[in-house]
Design a protein around this motif. Structure first.
Motif, PDB file in Angstrom:
ATOM      1  N   GLY A  73       0.730  -1.011  -0.249  1.00 34.01           N
ATOM      2  CA  GLY A  73       0.017  -0.067   0.231  1.00 34.01           C
ATOM      3  C   GLY A  73       0.783   1.040  -0.020  1.00 34.01           C
ATOM      4  O   GLY A  73       2.245   1.373  -0.067  1.00 34.01           O
ATOM      5  N   THR A  74       0.205   2.439   0.166  1.00 33.35           N
ATOM      6  CA  THR A  74       0.778   3.626   0.015  1.00 33.35           C
ATOM      7  C   THR A  74       0.782   4.193   1.490  1.00 33.35           C
ATOM      8  O   THR A  74      -0.180   4.273   2.159  1.00 33.35           O
ATOM      9  N   TYR A  75       2.191   4.716   2.003  1.00 30.71           N
ATOM     10  CA  TYR A  75       2.191   5.003   3.474  1.00 30.71           C
ATOM     11  C   TYR A  75       2.905   6.477   3.622  1.00 30.71           C
ATOM     12  O   TYR A  75       3.708   6.767   2.662  1.00 30.71           O
ATOM     13  N   THR A  76       2.373   7.275   4.444  1.00 31.48           N
ATOM     14  CA  THR A  76       2.803   8.700   5.020  1.00 31.48           C
ATOM     15  C   THR A  76       3.823   8.577   6.041  1.00 31.48           C
ATOM     16  O   THR A  76       3.129   8.112   7.120  1.00 31.48           O
ATOM     17  N   ILE A  77       4.952   8.872   5.982  1.00 28.82           N
ATOM     18  CA  ILE A  77       5.850   8.920   6.933  1.00 28.82           C
ATOM     19  C   ILE A  77       6.047  10.195   7.497  1.00 28.82           C
ATOM     20  O   ILE A  77       6.373  11.044   6.792  1.00 28.82           O
ATOM     21  N   ASN A  78       5.912  10.398   8.806  1.00 23.60           N
ATOM     22  CA  ASN A  78       6.157  11.891   9.414  1.00 23.60           C
ATOM     23  C   ASN A  78       7.179  11.854  10.498  1.00 23.60           C
ATOM     24  O   ASN A  78       7.274  10.591  11.214  1.00 23.60           O
ATOM     25  N   ALA A  79       7.598  12.814  10.456  1.00 21.84           N
ATOM     26  CA  ALA A  79       8.827  13.044  11.921  1.00 21.84           C
ATOM     27  C   ALA A  79       8.696  14.525  12.372  1.00 21.84           C
ATOM     28  O   ALA A  79       8.489  15.352  11.550  1.00 21.84           O
ATOM     29  N   LYS A  80       8.600  14.644  13.867  1.00 20.29           N
ATOM     30  CA  LYS A  80       8.696  15.676  14.375  1.00 20.29           C
ATOM     31  C   LYS A  80       9.358  15.735  15.615  1.00 20.29           C
ATOM     32  O   LYS A  80       9.676  14.657  16.119  1.00 20.29           O
ATOM     33  N   ALA A  81       9.700  16.927  16.098  1.00 19.41           N
ATOM     34  CA  ALA A  81      10.657  17.176  17.301  1.00 19.41           C
ATOM     35  C   ALA A  81      10.304  18.685  17.914  1.00 19.41           C
ATOM     36  O   ALA A  81      10.140  19.487  17.000  1.00 19.41           O
ATOM     37  N   PRO A  82      10.263  18.816  18.976  1.00 23.81           N
ATOM     38  CA  PRO A  82      10.078  20.011  19.627  1.00 23.81           C
ATOM     39  C   PRO A  82      11.157  20.929  19.009  1.00 23.81           C
ATOM     40  O   PRO A  82      12.343  20.732  18.931  1.00 23.81           O
ATOM     41  N   GLY A  83      10.792  22.258  18.710  1.00 24.20           N
ATOM     42  CA  GLY A  83      11.648  23.392  18.260  1.00 24.20           C
ATOM     43  C   GLY A  83      12.076  23.068  16.725  1.00 24.20           C
ATOM     44  O   GLY A  83      12.830  23.777  16.415  1.00 24.20           O
ATOM     45  N   SER A  84      11.711  21.988  16.217  1.00 26.48           N
ATOM     46  CA  SER A  84      12.176  21.804  14.765  1.00 26.48           C
ATOM     47  C   SER A  84      10.977  21.659  13.548  1.00 26.48           C
ATOM     48  O   SER A  84       9.923  21.512  14.269  1.00 26.48           O
ATOM     49  N   SER A  85      11.042  21.722  12.429  1.00 19.79           N
ATOM     50  CA  SER A  85      10.188  21.915  11.711  1.00 19.79           C
ATOM     51  C   SER A  85       9.572  20.252  11.552  1.00 19.79           C
ATOM     52  O   SER A  85      10.571  19.304  11.716  1.00 19.79           O
ATOM     53  N   THR A  86       8.585  19.983  10.902  1.00 23.61           N
ATOM     54  CA  THR A  86       7.915  18.695  10.860  1.00 23.61           C
ATOM     55  C   THR A  86       8.564  18.260   9.325  1.00 23.61           C
ATOM     56  O   THR A  86       8.676  19.000   8.416  1.00 23.61           O
ATOM     57  N   TRP A  87       8.533  16.922   9.292  1.00 25.12           N
ATOM     58  CA  TRP A  87       8.929  16.435   7.866  1.00 25.12           C
ATOM     59  C   TRP A  87       8.136  15.296   7.397  1.00 25.12           C
ATOM     60  O   TRP A  87       7.507  14.450   8.485  1.00 25.12           O
ATOM     61  N   SER A  88       7.691  15.146   6.314  1.00 24.98           N
ATOM     62  CA  SER A  88       6.756  14.103   5.672  1.00 24.98           C
ATOM     63  C   SER A  88       7.329  13.726   4.385  1.00 24.98           C
ATOM     64  O   SER A  88       7.737  14.306   3.490  1.00 24.98           O
ATOM     65  N   THR A  89       6.881  12.266   4.262  1.00 22.45           N
ATOM     66  CA  THR A  89       7.013  11.803   2.776  1.00 22.45           C
ATOM     67  C   THR A  89       6.206  10.619   2.750  1.00 22.45           C
ATOM     68  O   THR A  89       5.752  10.133   3.566  1.00 22.45           O
ATOM     69  N   GLN A  90       5.876  10.286   1.396  1.00 22.31           N
ATOM     70  CA  GLN A  90       4.878   9.318   1.143  1.00 22.31           C
ATOM     71  C   GLN A  90       5.952   8.050   0.315  1.00 22.31           C
ATOM     72  O   GLN A  90       6.690   8.265  -0.319  1.00 22.31           O
ATOM     73  N   ILE A  91       5.223   6.884   0.561  1.00 20.14           N
ATOM     74  CA  ILE A  91       6.353   5.678  -0.101  1.00 20.14           C
ATOM     75  C   ILE A  91       5.138   4.681  -0.355  1.00 20.14           C
ATOM     76  O   ILE A  91       4.337   4.250   0.527  1.00 20.14           O
ATOM     77  N   ALA A  92       5.352   3.887  -1.581  1.00 18.98           N
ATOM     78  CA  ALA A  92       4.401   2.987  -2.034  1.00 18.98           C
ATOM     79  C   ALA A  92       5.152   1.606  -1.815  1.00 18.98           C
ATOM     80  O   ALA A  92       6.273   1.553  -2.113  1.00 18.98           O
ATOM     81  N   ILE A  93       4.572   0.640  -1.304  1.00 14.36           N
ATOM     82  CA  ILE A  93       5.045  -0.618  -0.899  1.00 14.36           C
ATOM     83  C   ILE A  93       4.241  -1.826  -1.758  1.00 14.36           C
ATOM     84  O   ILE A  93       2.890  -1.730  -1.853  1.00 14.36           O
ATOM     85  N   GLY A  94       5.050  -2.558  -2.626  1.00 13.28           N
ATOM     86  CA  GLY A  94       4.503  -3.541  -3.336  1.00 13.28           C
ATOM     87  C   GLY A  94       3.811  -4.583  -2.200  1.00 13.28           C
ATOM     88  O   GLY A  94       3.985  -4.794  -1.329  1.00 13.28           O
ATOM     89  N   GLY A  95       2.863  -5.357  -2.826  1.00 18.39           N
ATOM     90  CA  GLY A  95       1.974  -6.159  -2.152  1.00 18.39           C
ATOM     91  C   GLY A  95       2.814  -7.550  -1.814  1.00 18.39           C
ATOM     92  O   GLY A  95       2.335  -8.120  -0.719  1.00 18.39           O
ATOM     93  N   GLU A  96       3.727  -7.679  -2.458  1.00 20.93           N
ATOM     94  CA  GLU A  96       4.652  -9.024  -2.293  1.00 20.93           C
ATOM     95  C   GLU A  96       6.127  -8.842  -2.605  1.00 20.93           C
ATOM     96  O   GLU A  96       6.489  -8.132  -3.659  1.00 20.93           O
ATOM     97  N   SER A  97       6.762  -9.410  -1.768  1.00 21.62           N
ATOM     98  CA  SER A  97       8.231  -9.393  -1.775  1.00 21.62           C
ATOM     99  C   SER A  97       8.740  -8.222  -2.182  1.00 21.62           C
ATOM    100  O   SER A  97      10.020  -8.022  -2.935  1.00 21.62           O
ATOM    101  N   ASP A  98       8.483  -7.052  -1.728  1.00 19.00           N
ATOM    102  CA  ASP A  98       9.079  -5.723  -1.848  1.00 19.00           C
ATOM    103  C   ASP A  98       9.715  -5.107  -0.513  1.00 19.00           C
ATOM    104  O   ASP A  98       9.012  -5.271   0.494  1.00 19.00           O
ATOM    105  N   THR A  99      11.121  -4.402  -0.706  1.00 16.11           N
ATOM    106  CA  THR A  99      11.529  -4.032   0.528  1.00 16.11           C
ATOM    107  C   THR A  99      11.906  -2.565   0.171  1.00 16.11           C
ATOM    108  O   THR A  99      12.768  -2.153  -0.924  1.00 16.11           O
ATOM    109  N   LYS A 100      11.571  -1.692   0.878  1.00 23.01           N
ATOM    110  CA  LYS A 100      11.530  -0.264   0.798  1.00 23.01           C
ATOM    111  C   LYS A 100      12.316   0.356   1.925  1.00 23.01           C
ATOM    112  O   LYS A 100      12.140  -0.217   3.188  1.00 23.01           O
TER     113      LYS A 100
END
Length: 316
Positions: free
Chosen positions: A152-179
């Motif tokens: 499926g498609t997933y949204t990865i977020n990262a945040k920390a106090p005093g810093s900007s937030t970061w976000s990206t999206q990644i698509a994972i194959g249904g079988e035998s996929d490694t990202k």
């Protein structure tokens, strides 16, 4: 009357206390029937609810099989592993058979499971860092590891106090996929303007825009002057024709033609004066001080008839 109330109360309590095992069995049978008719999503929902009401190894294995058919290989693999662990110490033959079945299915499914690694380098591990996947917080113990995941498609977020937030999206194959997704050092990212205090946002100084000069009026006045001068020339030629006719005529017609010729010449001279004045006004409008401010409101042109001809005036 009191007896009737007591009977109703006892009946209601009995209805509310129906055993969850019976409901789980009904849902389990419904799941099997739904699988036979190809309604995989509905079957998974029935097995899932049955397992919640009354956990059973047979339900867990059927739920795992159902998830596998839906393409949720990581979820199915985890369910087969749960069934294998729960039956590991079983002694009776039936339960041992279920254990072997779950272990075999998990073993065969494992190579097909896709994986996602969220890498957080040492320099990116700032205090208070939180990483989430589709809004679900990822425990730091799962960072920097290739973890099983459904396609499926997933949204990865990262945040920390005093810093900007970061976000990206990644698509994972249904079988035998490694990202792999790498989380950057949030401190090196530009701060969001919306997160800065008002005093930190510097606005550029206001600048006065010079109004664009319009040459519509000078052009209109010049064009009008040419039209007026053309009219003067026409009157002059008309008067000249009358004068030539008068020289060939006899009295009293000659005097009448002379008067008509003179009237047209005088009119031509007056109209010519207006044309020359208009042309001069057009030239003055072109060359006058360019720094002069003019009131907003557009161009205003007015043609006024006078005794000597037409007067063109206006403002812009």
């Amino acid at each position: 009357m009191k007896r009737a109330i007591a009977i109703v109360a006892l009946w209601s309590a009995g209805a509310a206390a129906q055993p969850s095992g019976a409901q789980a069995e009904v849902l389990f049978r419904q799941g099997l029937n739904l699988l036979k008719t190809g309604k995989t999503a509905e079957a998974c929902a029935a097995f899932d609810e049955s397992e919640k009401l009354d956990p059973a190894i047979t339900t867990l294995i059927n739920l795992a099989s159902c998830r596998e058919k839906q393409g949720e290989l990581a979820t199915a693999w985890g369910l087969f592993l749960d069934a294998e662990r729960q039956t590991r110490s079983a002694n009776d033959a039936n339960t041992r058979q279920l254990h072997d079945l779950a272990a075999d299915r998990a073993h065969k499914l494992e190579p097909r499971v896709s994986k996602l690694a969220i890498n957080v380098p040492q320099q990116s591990m700032v205090d208070g860092l939180e990483v989430s996947r589709n809004g679900e917080r990822i425990d730091p113990t799962m960072w920097n590891r290739a973890m099983p995941i459904d396609g499926g498609t997933y949204t990865i977020n990262a945040k920390a106090p005093g810093s900007s937030t970061w976000s990206t999206q990644i698509a994972i194959g249904g079988e035998s996929d490694t990202k792999t997704v790498g989380v950057p050092d949030l401190r090196s990212l530009p701060r969001d303007v919306s997160q800065q205090p008002p005093s930190a946002v510097a606005l550029p100084p206001a600048t006065e825009v010079e109004p664009q000069r319009s040459y519509t009026l000078p052009i209109a006045v010049g064009a009008g002057s040419l039209v007026v001068l053309g009219g003067a020339l026409g009157l002059e030629l008309w008067g000249e024709a009358k004068y030539n006719d008068a020289k060939q005529a006899v009295d009293p017609e000659r005097n009448t033609l002379y008067d008509a010729a003179n009237a047209r010449r005088y009119a031509a001279e007056g109209v010519a004066v207006v044309g020359v004045l208009g042309a001069g006004a057009a030239v003055w409008l072109f060359v006058r001080d360019r720094g002069e401010r003019h009131p907003a409101g557009g161009v205003s042109i007015e043609v006024v008839p006078t005794g000597a001809g037409l007067l063109v005036r206006g403002s812009y």
